[in-house]
Write an enzyme that holds these catalytic residues in place. Structure first.
Site, PDB file in Angstrom:
ATOM      1  N   SER A 237      11.254   5.446 -70.265  1.00 14.63           N
ATOM      2  CA  SER A 237      12.582   5.970 -69.982  1.00 14.63           C
ATOM      3  C   SER A 237      12.866   5.814 -68.502  1.00 14.63           C
ATOM      4  O   SER A 237      12.011   5.396 -67.713  1.00 14.63           O
ATOM      5  CB  SER A 237      12.679   7.447 -70.372  1.00 14.63           C
ATOM      6  OG  SER A 237      11.879   8.244 -69.515  1.00 14.63           O
ATOM      7  N   LYS A 238      14.065   6.202 -68.110  1.00 12.97           N
ATOM      8  CA  LYS A 238      14.428   6.177 -66.698  1.00 12.97           C
ATOM      9  C   LYS A 238      13.479   7.052 -65.888  1.00 12.97           C
ATOM     10  O   LYS A 238      13.052   6.687 -64.790  1.00 12.97           O
ATOM     11  CB  LYS A 238      15.869   6.662 -66.538  1.00 12.97           C
ATOM     12  CG  LYS A 238      16.347   6.750 -65.100  1.00 12.97           C
ATOM     13  CD  LYS A 238      17.790   7.199 -65.031  1.00 12.97           C
ATOM     14  CE  LYS A 238      18.268   7.322 -63.580  1.00 12.97           C
ATOM     15  NZ  LYS A 238      19.679   7.729 -63.499  1.00 12.97           N
TER      16      LYS A 238
END
Length: 313
Positions: A237-238
């Site tokens: 994910s980010k």
């Protein structure tokens, strides 16, 4: 569209470019829809507007096109659909199913952790606001009983909303609608019959089914894919600095392998159309590992290697 026809969707959040974990959900949901003769829709879930950007949305669309995806109909954008979410909230309010909440995160800091890592709401404002308190958010009242459903990959899943989640937010203190309400309204309005997505959203599904029932909406069939995780076991994910994919055949083949489809080794050297031809002829949801997470390894060419680009969740 014929009654009972399959309608699937991919619904990324545009907080950064497409990364491997999101490509997993995109490819699996698209292939499952296509092999079943159904439609596949695209929705940009930017209901959490402060975290999203038009640039990221454009990057996602471009990456999908370069990977050979073709979706049906227009791309739905959540931030343009607030009126629909407001109407749903008004219906719940009229039925006495939601209430105003004045609690801050700091005030709930001592609450037990919920199944998804948030705090279980203790019901402080359920019977009305304390004197001098002002409404910050709107919460949905939940029942103290188990809600169960059968997932095509994860099997029988049950959750006691009251004990494991608590009354949850539908309209946030900052004025934005919560994901749980938006996704339920959108799935129903778009006629989604099947949801194929990552198992990181498995804990959200009982809340969504509960909302569907209260609003008199149909419940789709669910299949939650194993989430791609890094060497530390963290979801790509980010927040974990996952790299953006390099759109093309190698990335698609790596995703097929991750999903248990056993693509031939020389397929990585083929073109995107050839990968799709093989994938459509060989796709099997039953072959997908029935696990909540899997480690993802990236051979050269599967990602950009550009650590400064931020992928979306």
């Amino acid at each position: 569209m014929n009654a009972g026809a399959y309608v699937g969707r991919f619904a990324p959040s545009p907080t950064g470019p497409l990364h491997f974990g999101s490509l997993v959900a995109a490819l699996a949901s698209c292939l499952e829809a296509r092999v079943r003769g159904g439609r596949w829709l695209l929705r940009l879930e930017d209901v959490d507007e402060p975290r999203c950007s038009p640039v990221a949305a454009d990057q996602i669309l471009s990456a999908l096109e370069q990977c050979g995806f073709a979706w049906d109909g227009e791309t739905i954008v959540q931030s343009r659909r607030k009126a629909l979410y407001g109407e749903a909230l008004d219906r719940l309010r009229a039925d006495g199913l939601v209430y105003a909440c004045a609690c801050t995160r700091r005030e709930m800091a001592d609450s037990a952790p919920a199944i998804d890592g948030a705090a279980i709401y203790p019901g402080t404002c359920r019977n009305g606001l304390a004197p001098g308190k002002k409404a910050r958010a709107w919460r949905l009242k939940v029942d103290d009983r188990a809600l169960c459903f059968d997932d095509a990959l994860q099997g029988r899943c049950c959750q006691d909303l009251a004990r494991e989640v608590g009354d949850f937010v539908l309209l946030r203190a900052d004025g934005y609608f919560a994901y749980q309400l938006a996704v339920v309204v959108d799935d129903a309005e778009q006629g989604i019959t099947h949801v194929v997505r990552g198992a990181d959203l498995l804990a959200s599904t009982p809340r969504q089914i509960y909302l569907q029932r209260l609003l008199g909406l149909a419940t789709p069939a669910y299949a939650h894919l194993p989430v791609a995780v890094n060497a530390a076991g963290e979801k790509l994910s980010k927040q974990t600095l996952a790299e953006a994919i390099a759109p093309g055949a190698p990335a698609l083949v790596e995703v097929l392998a991750f999903l248990g489809q056993k693509p031939p080794g020389d397929l990585r050297r083929a073109g995107v159309p050839e990968v799709w031809t093989w994938a459509l002829a060989n796709w099997s949801l039953a072959a997908v590992p029935q696990r909540r997470s899997l480690s993802a390894e990236f051979p050269a060419g599967a990602v950009t290697g550009d650590a400064d680009r931020q992928p979306h969740d």
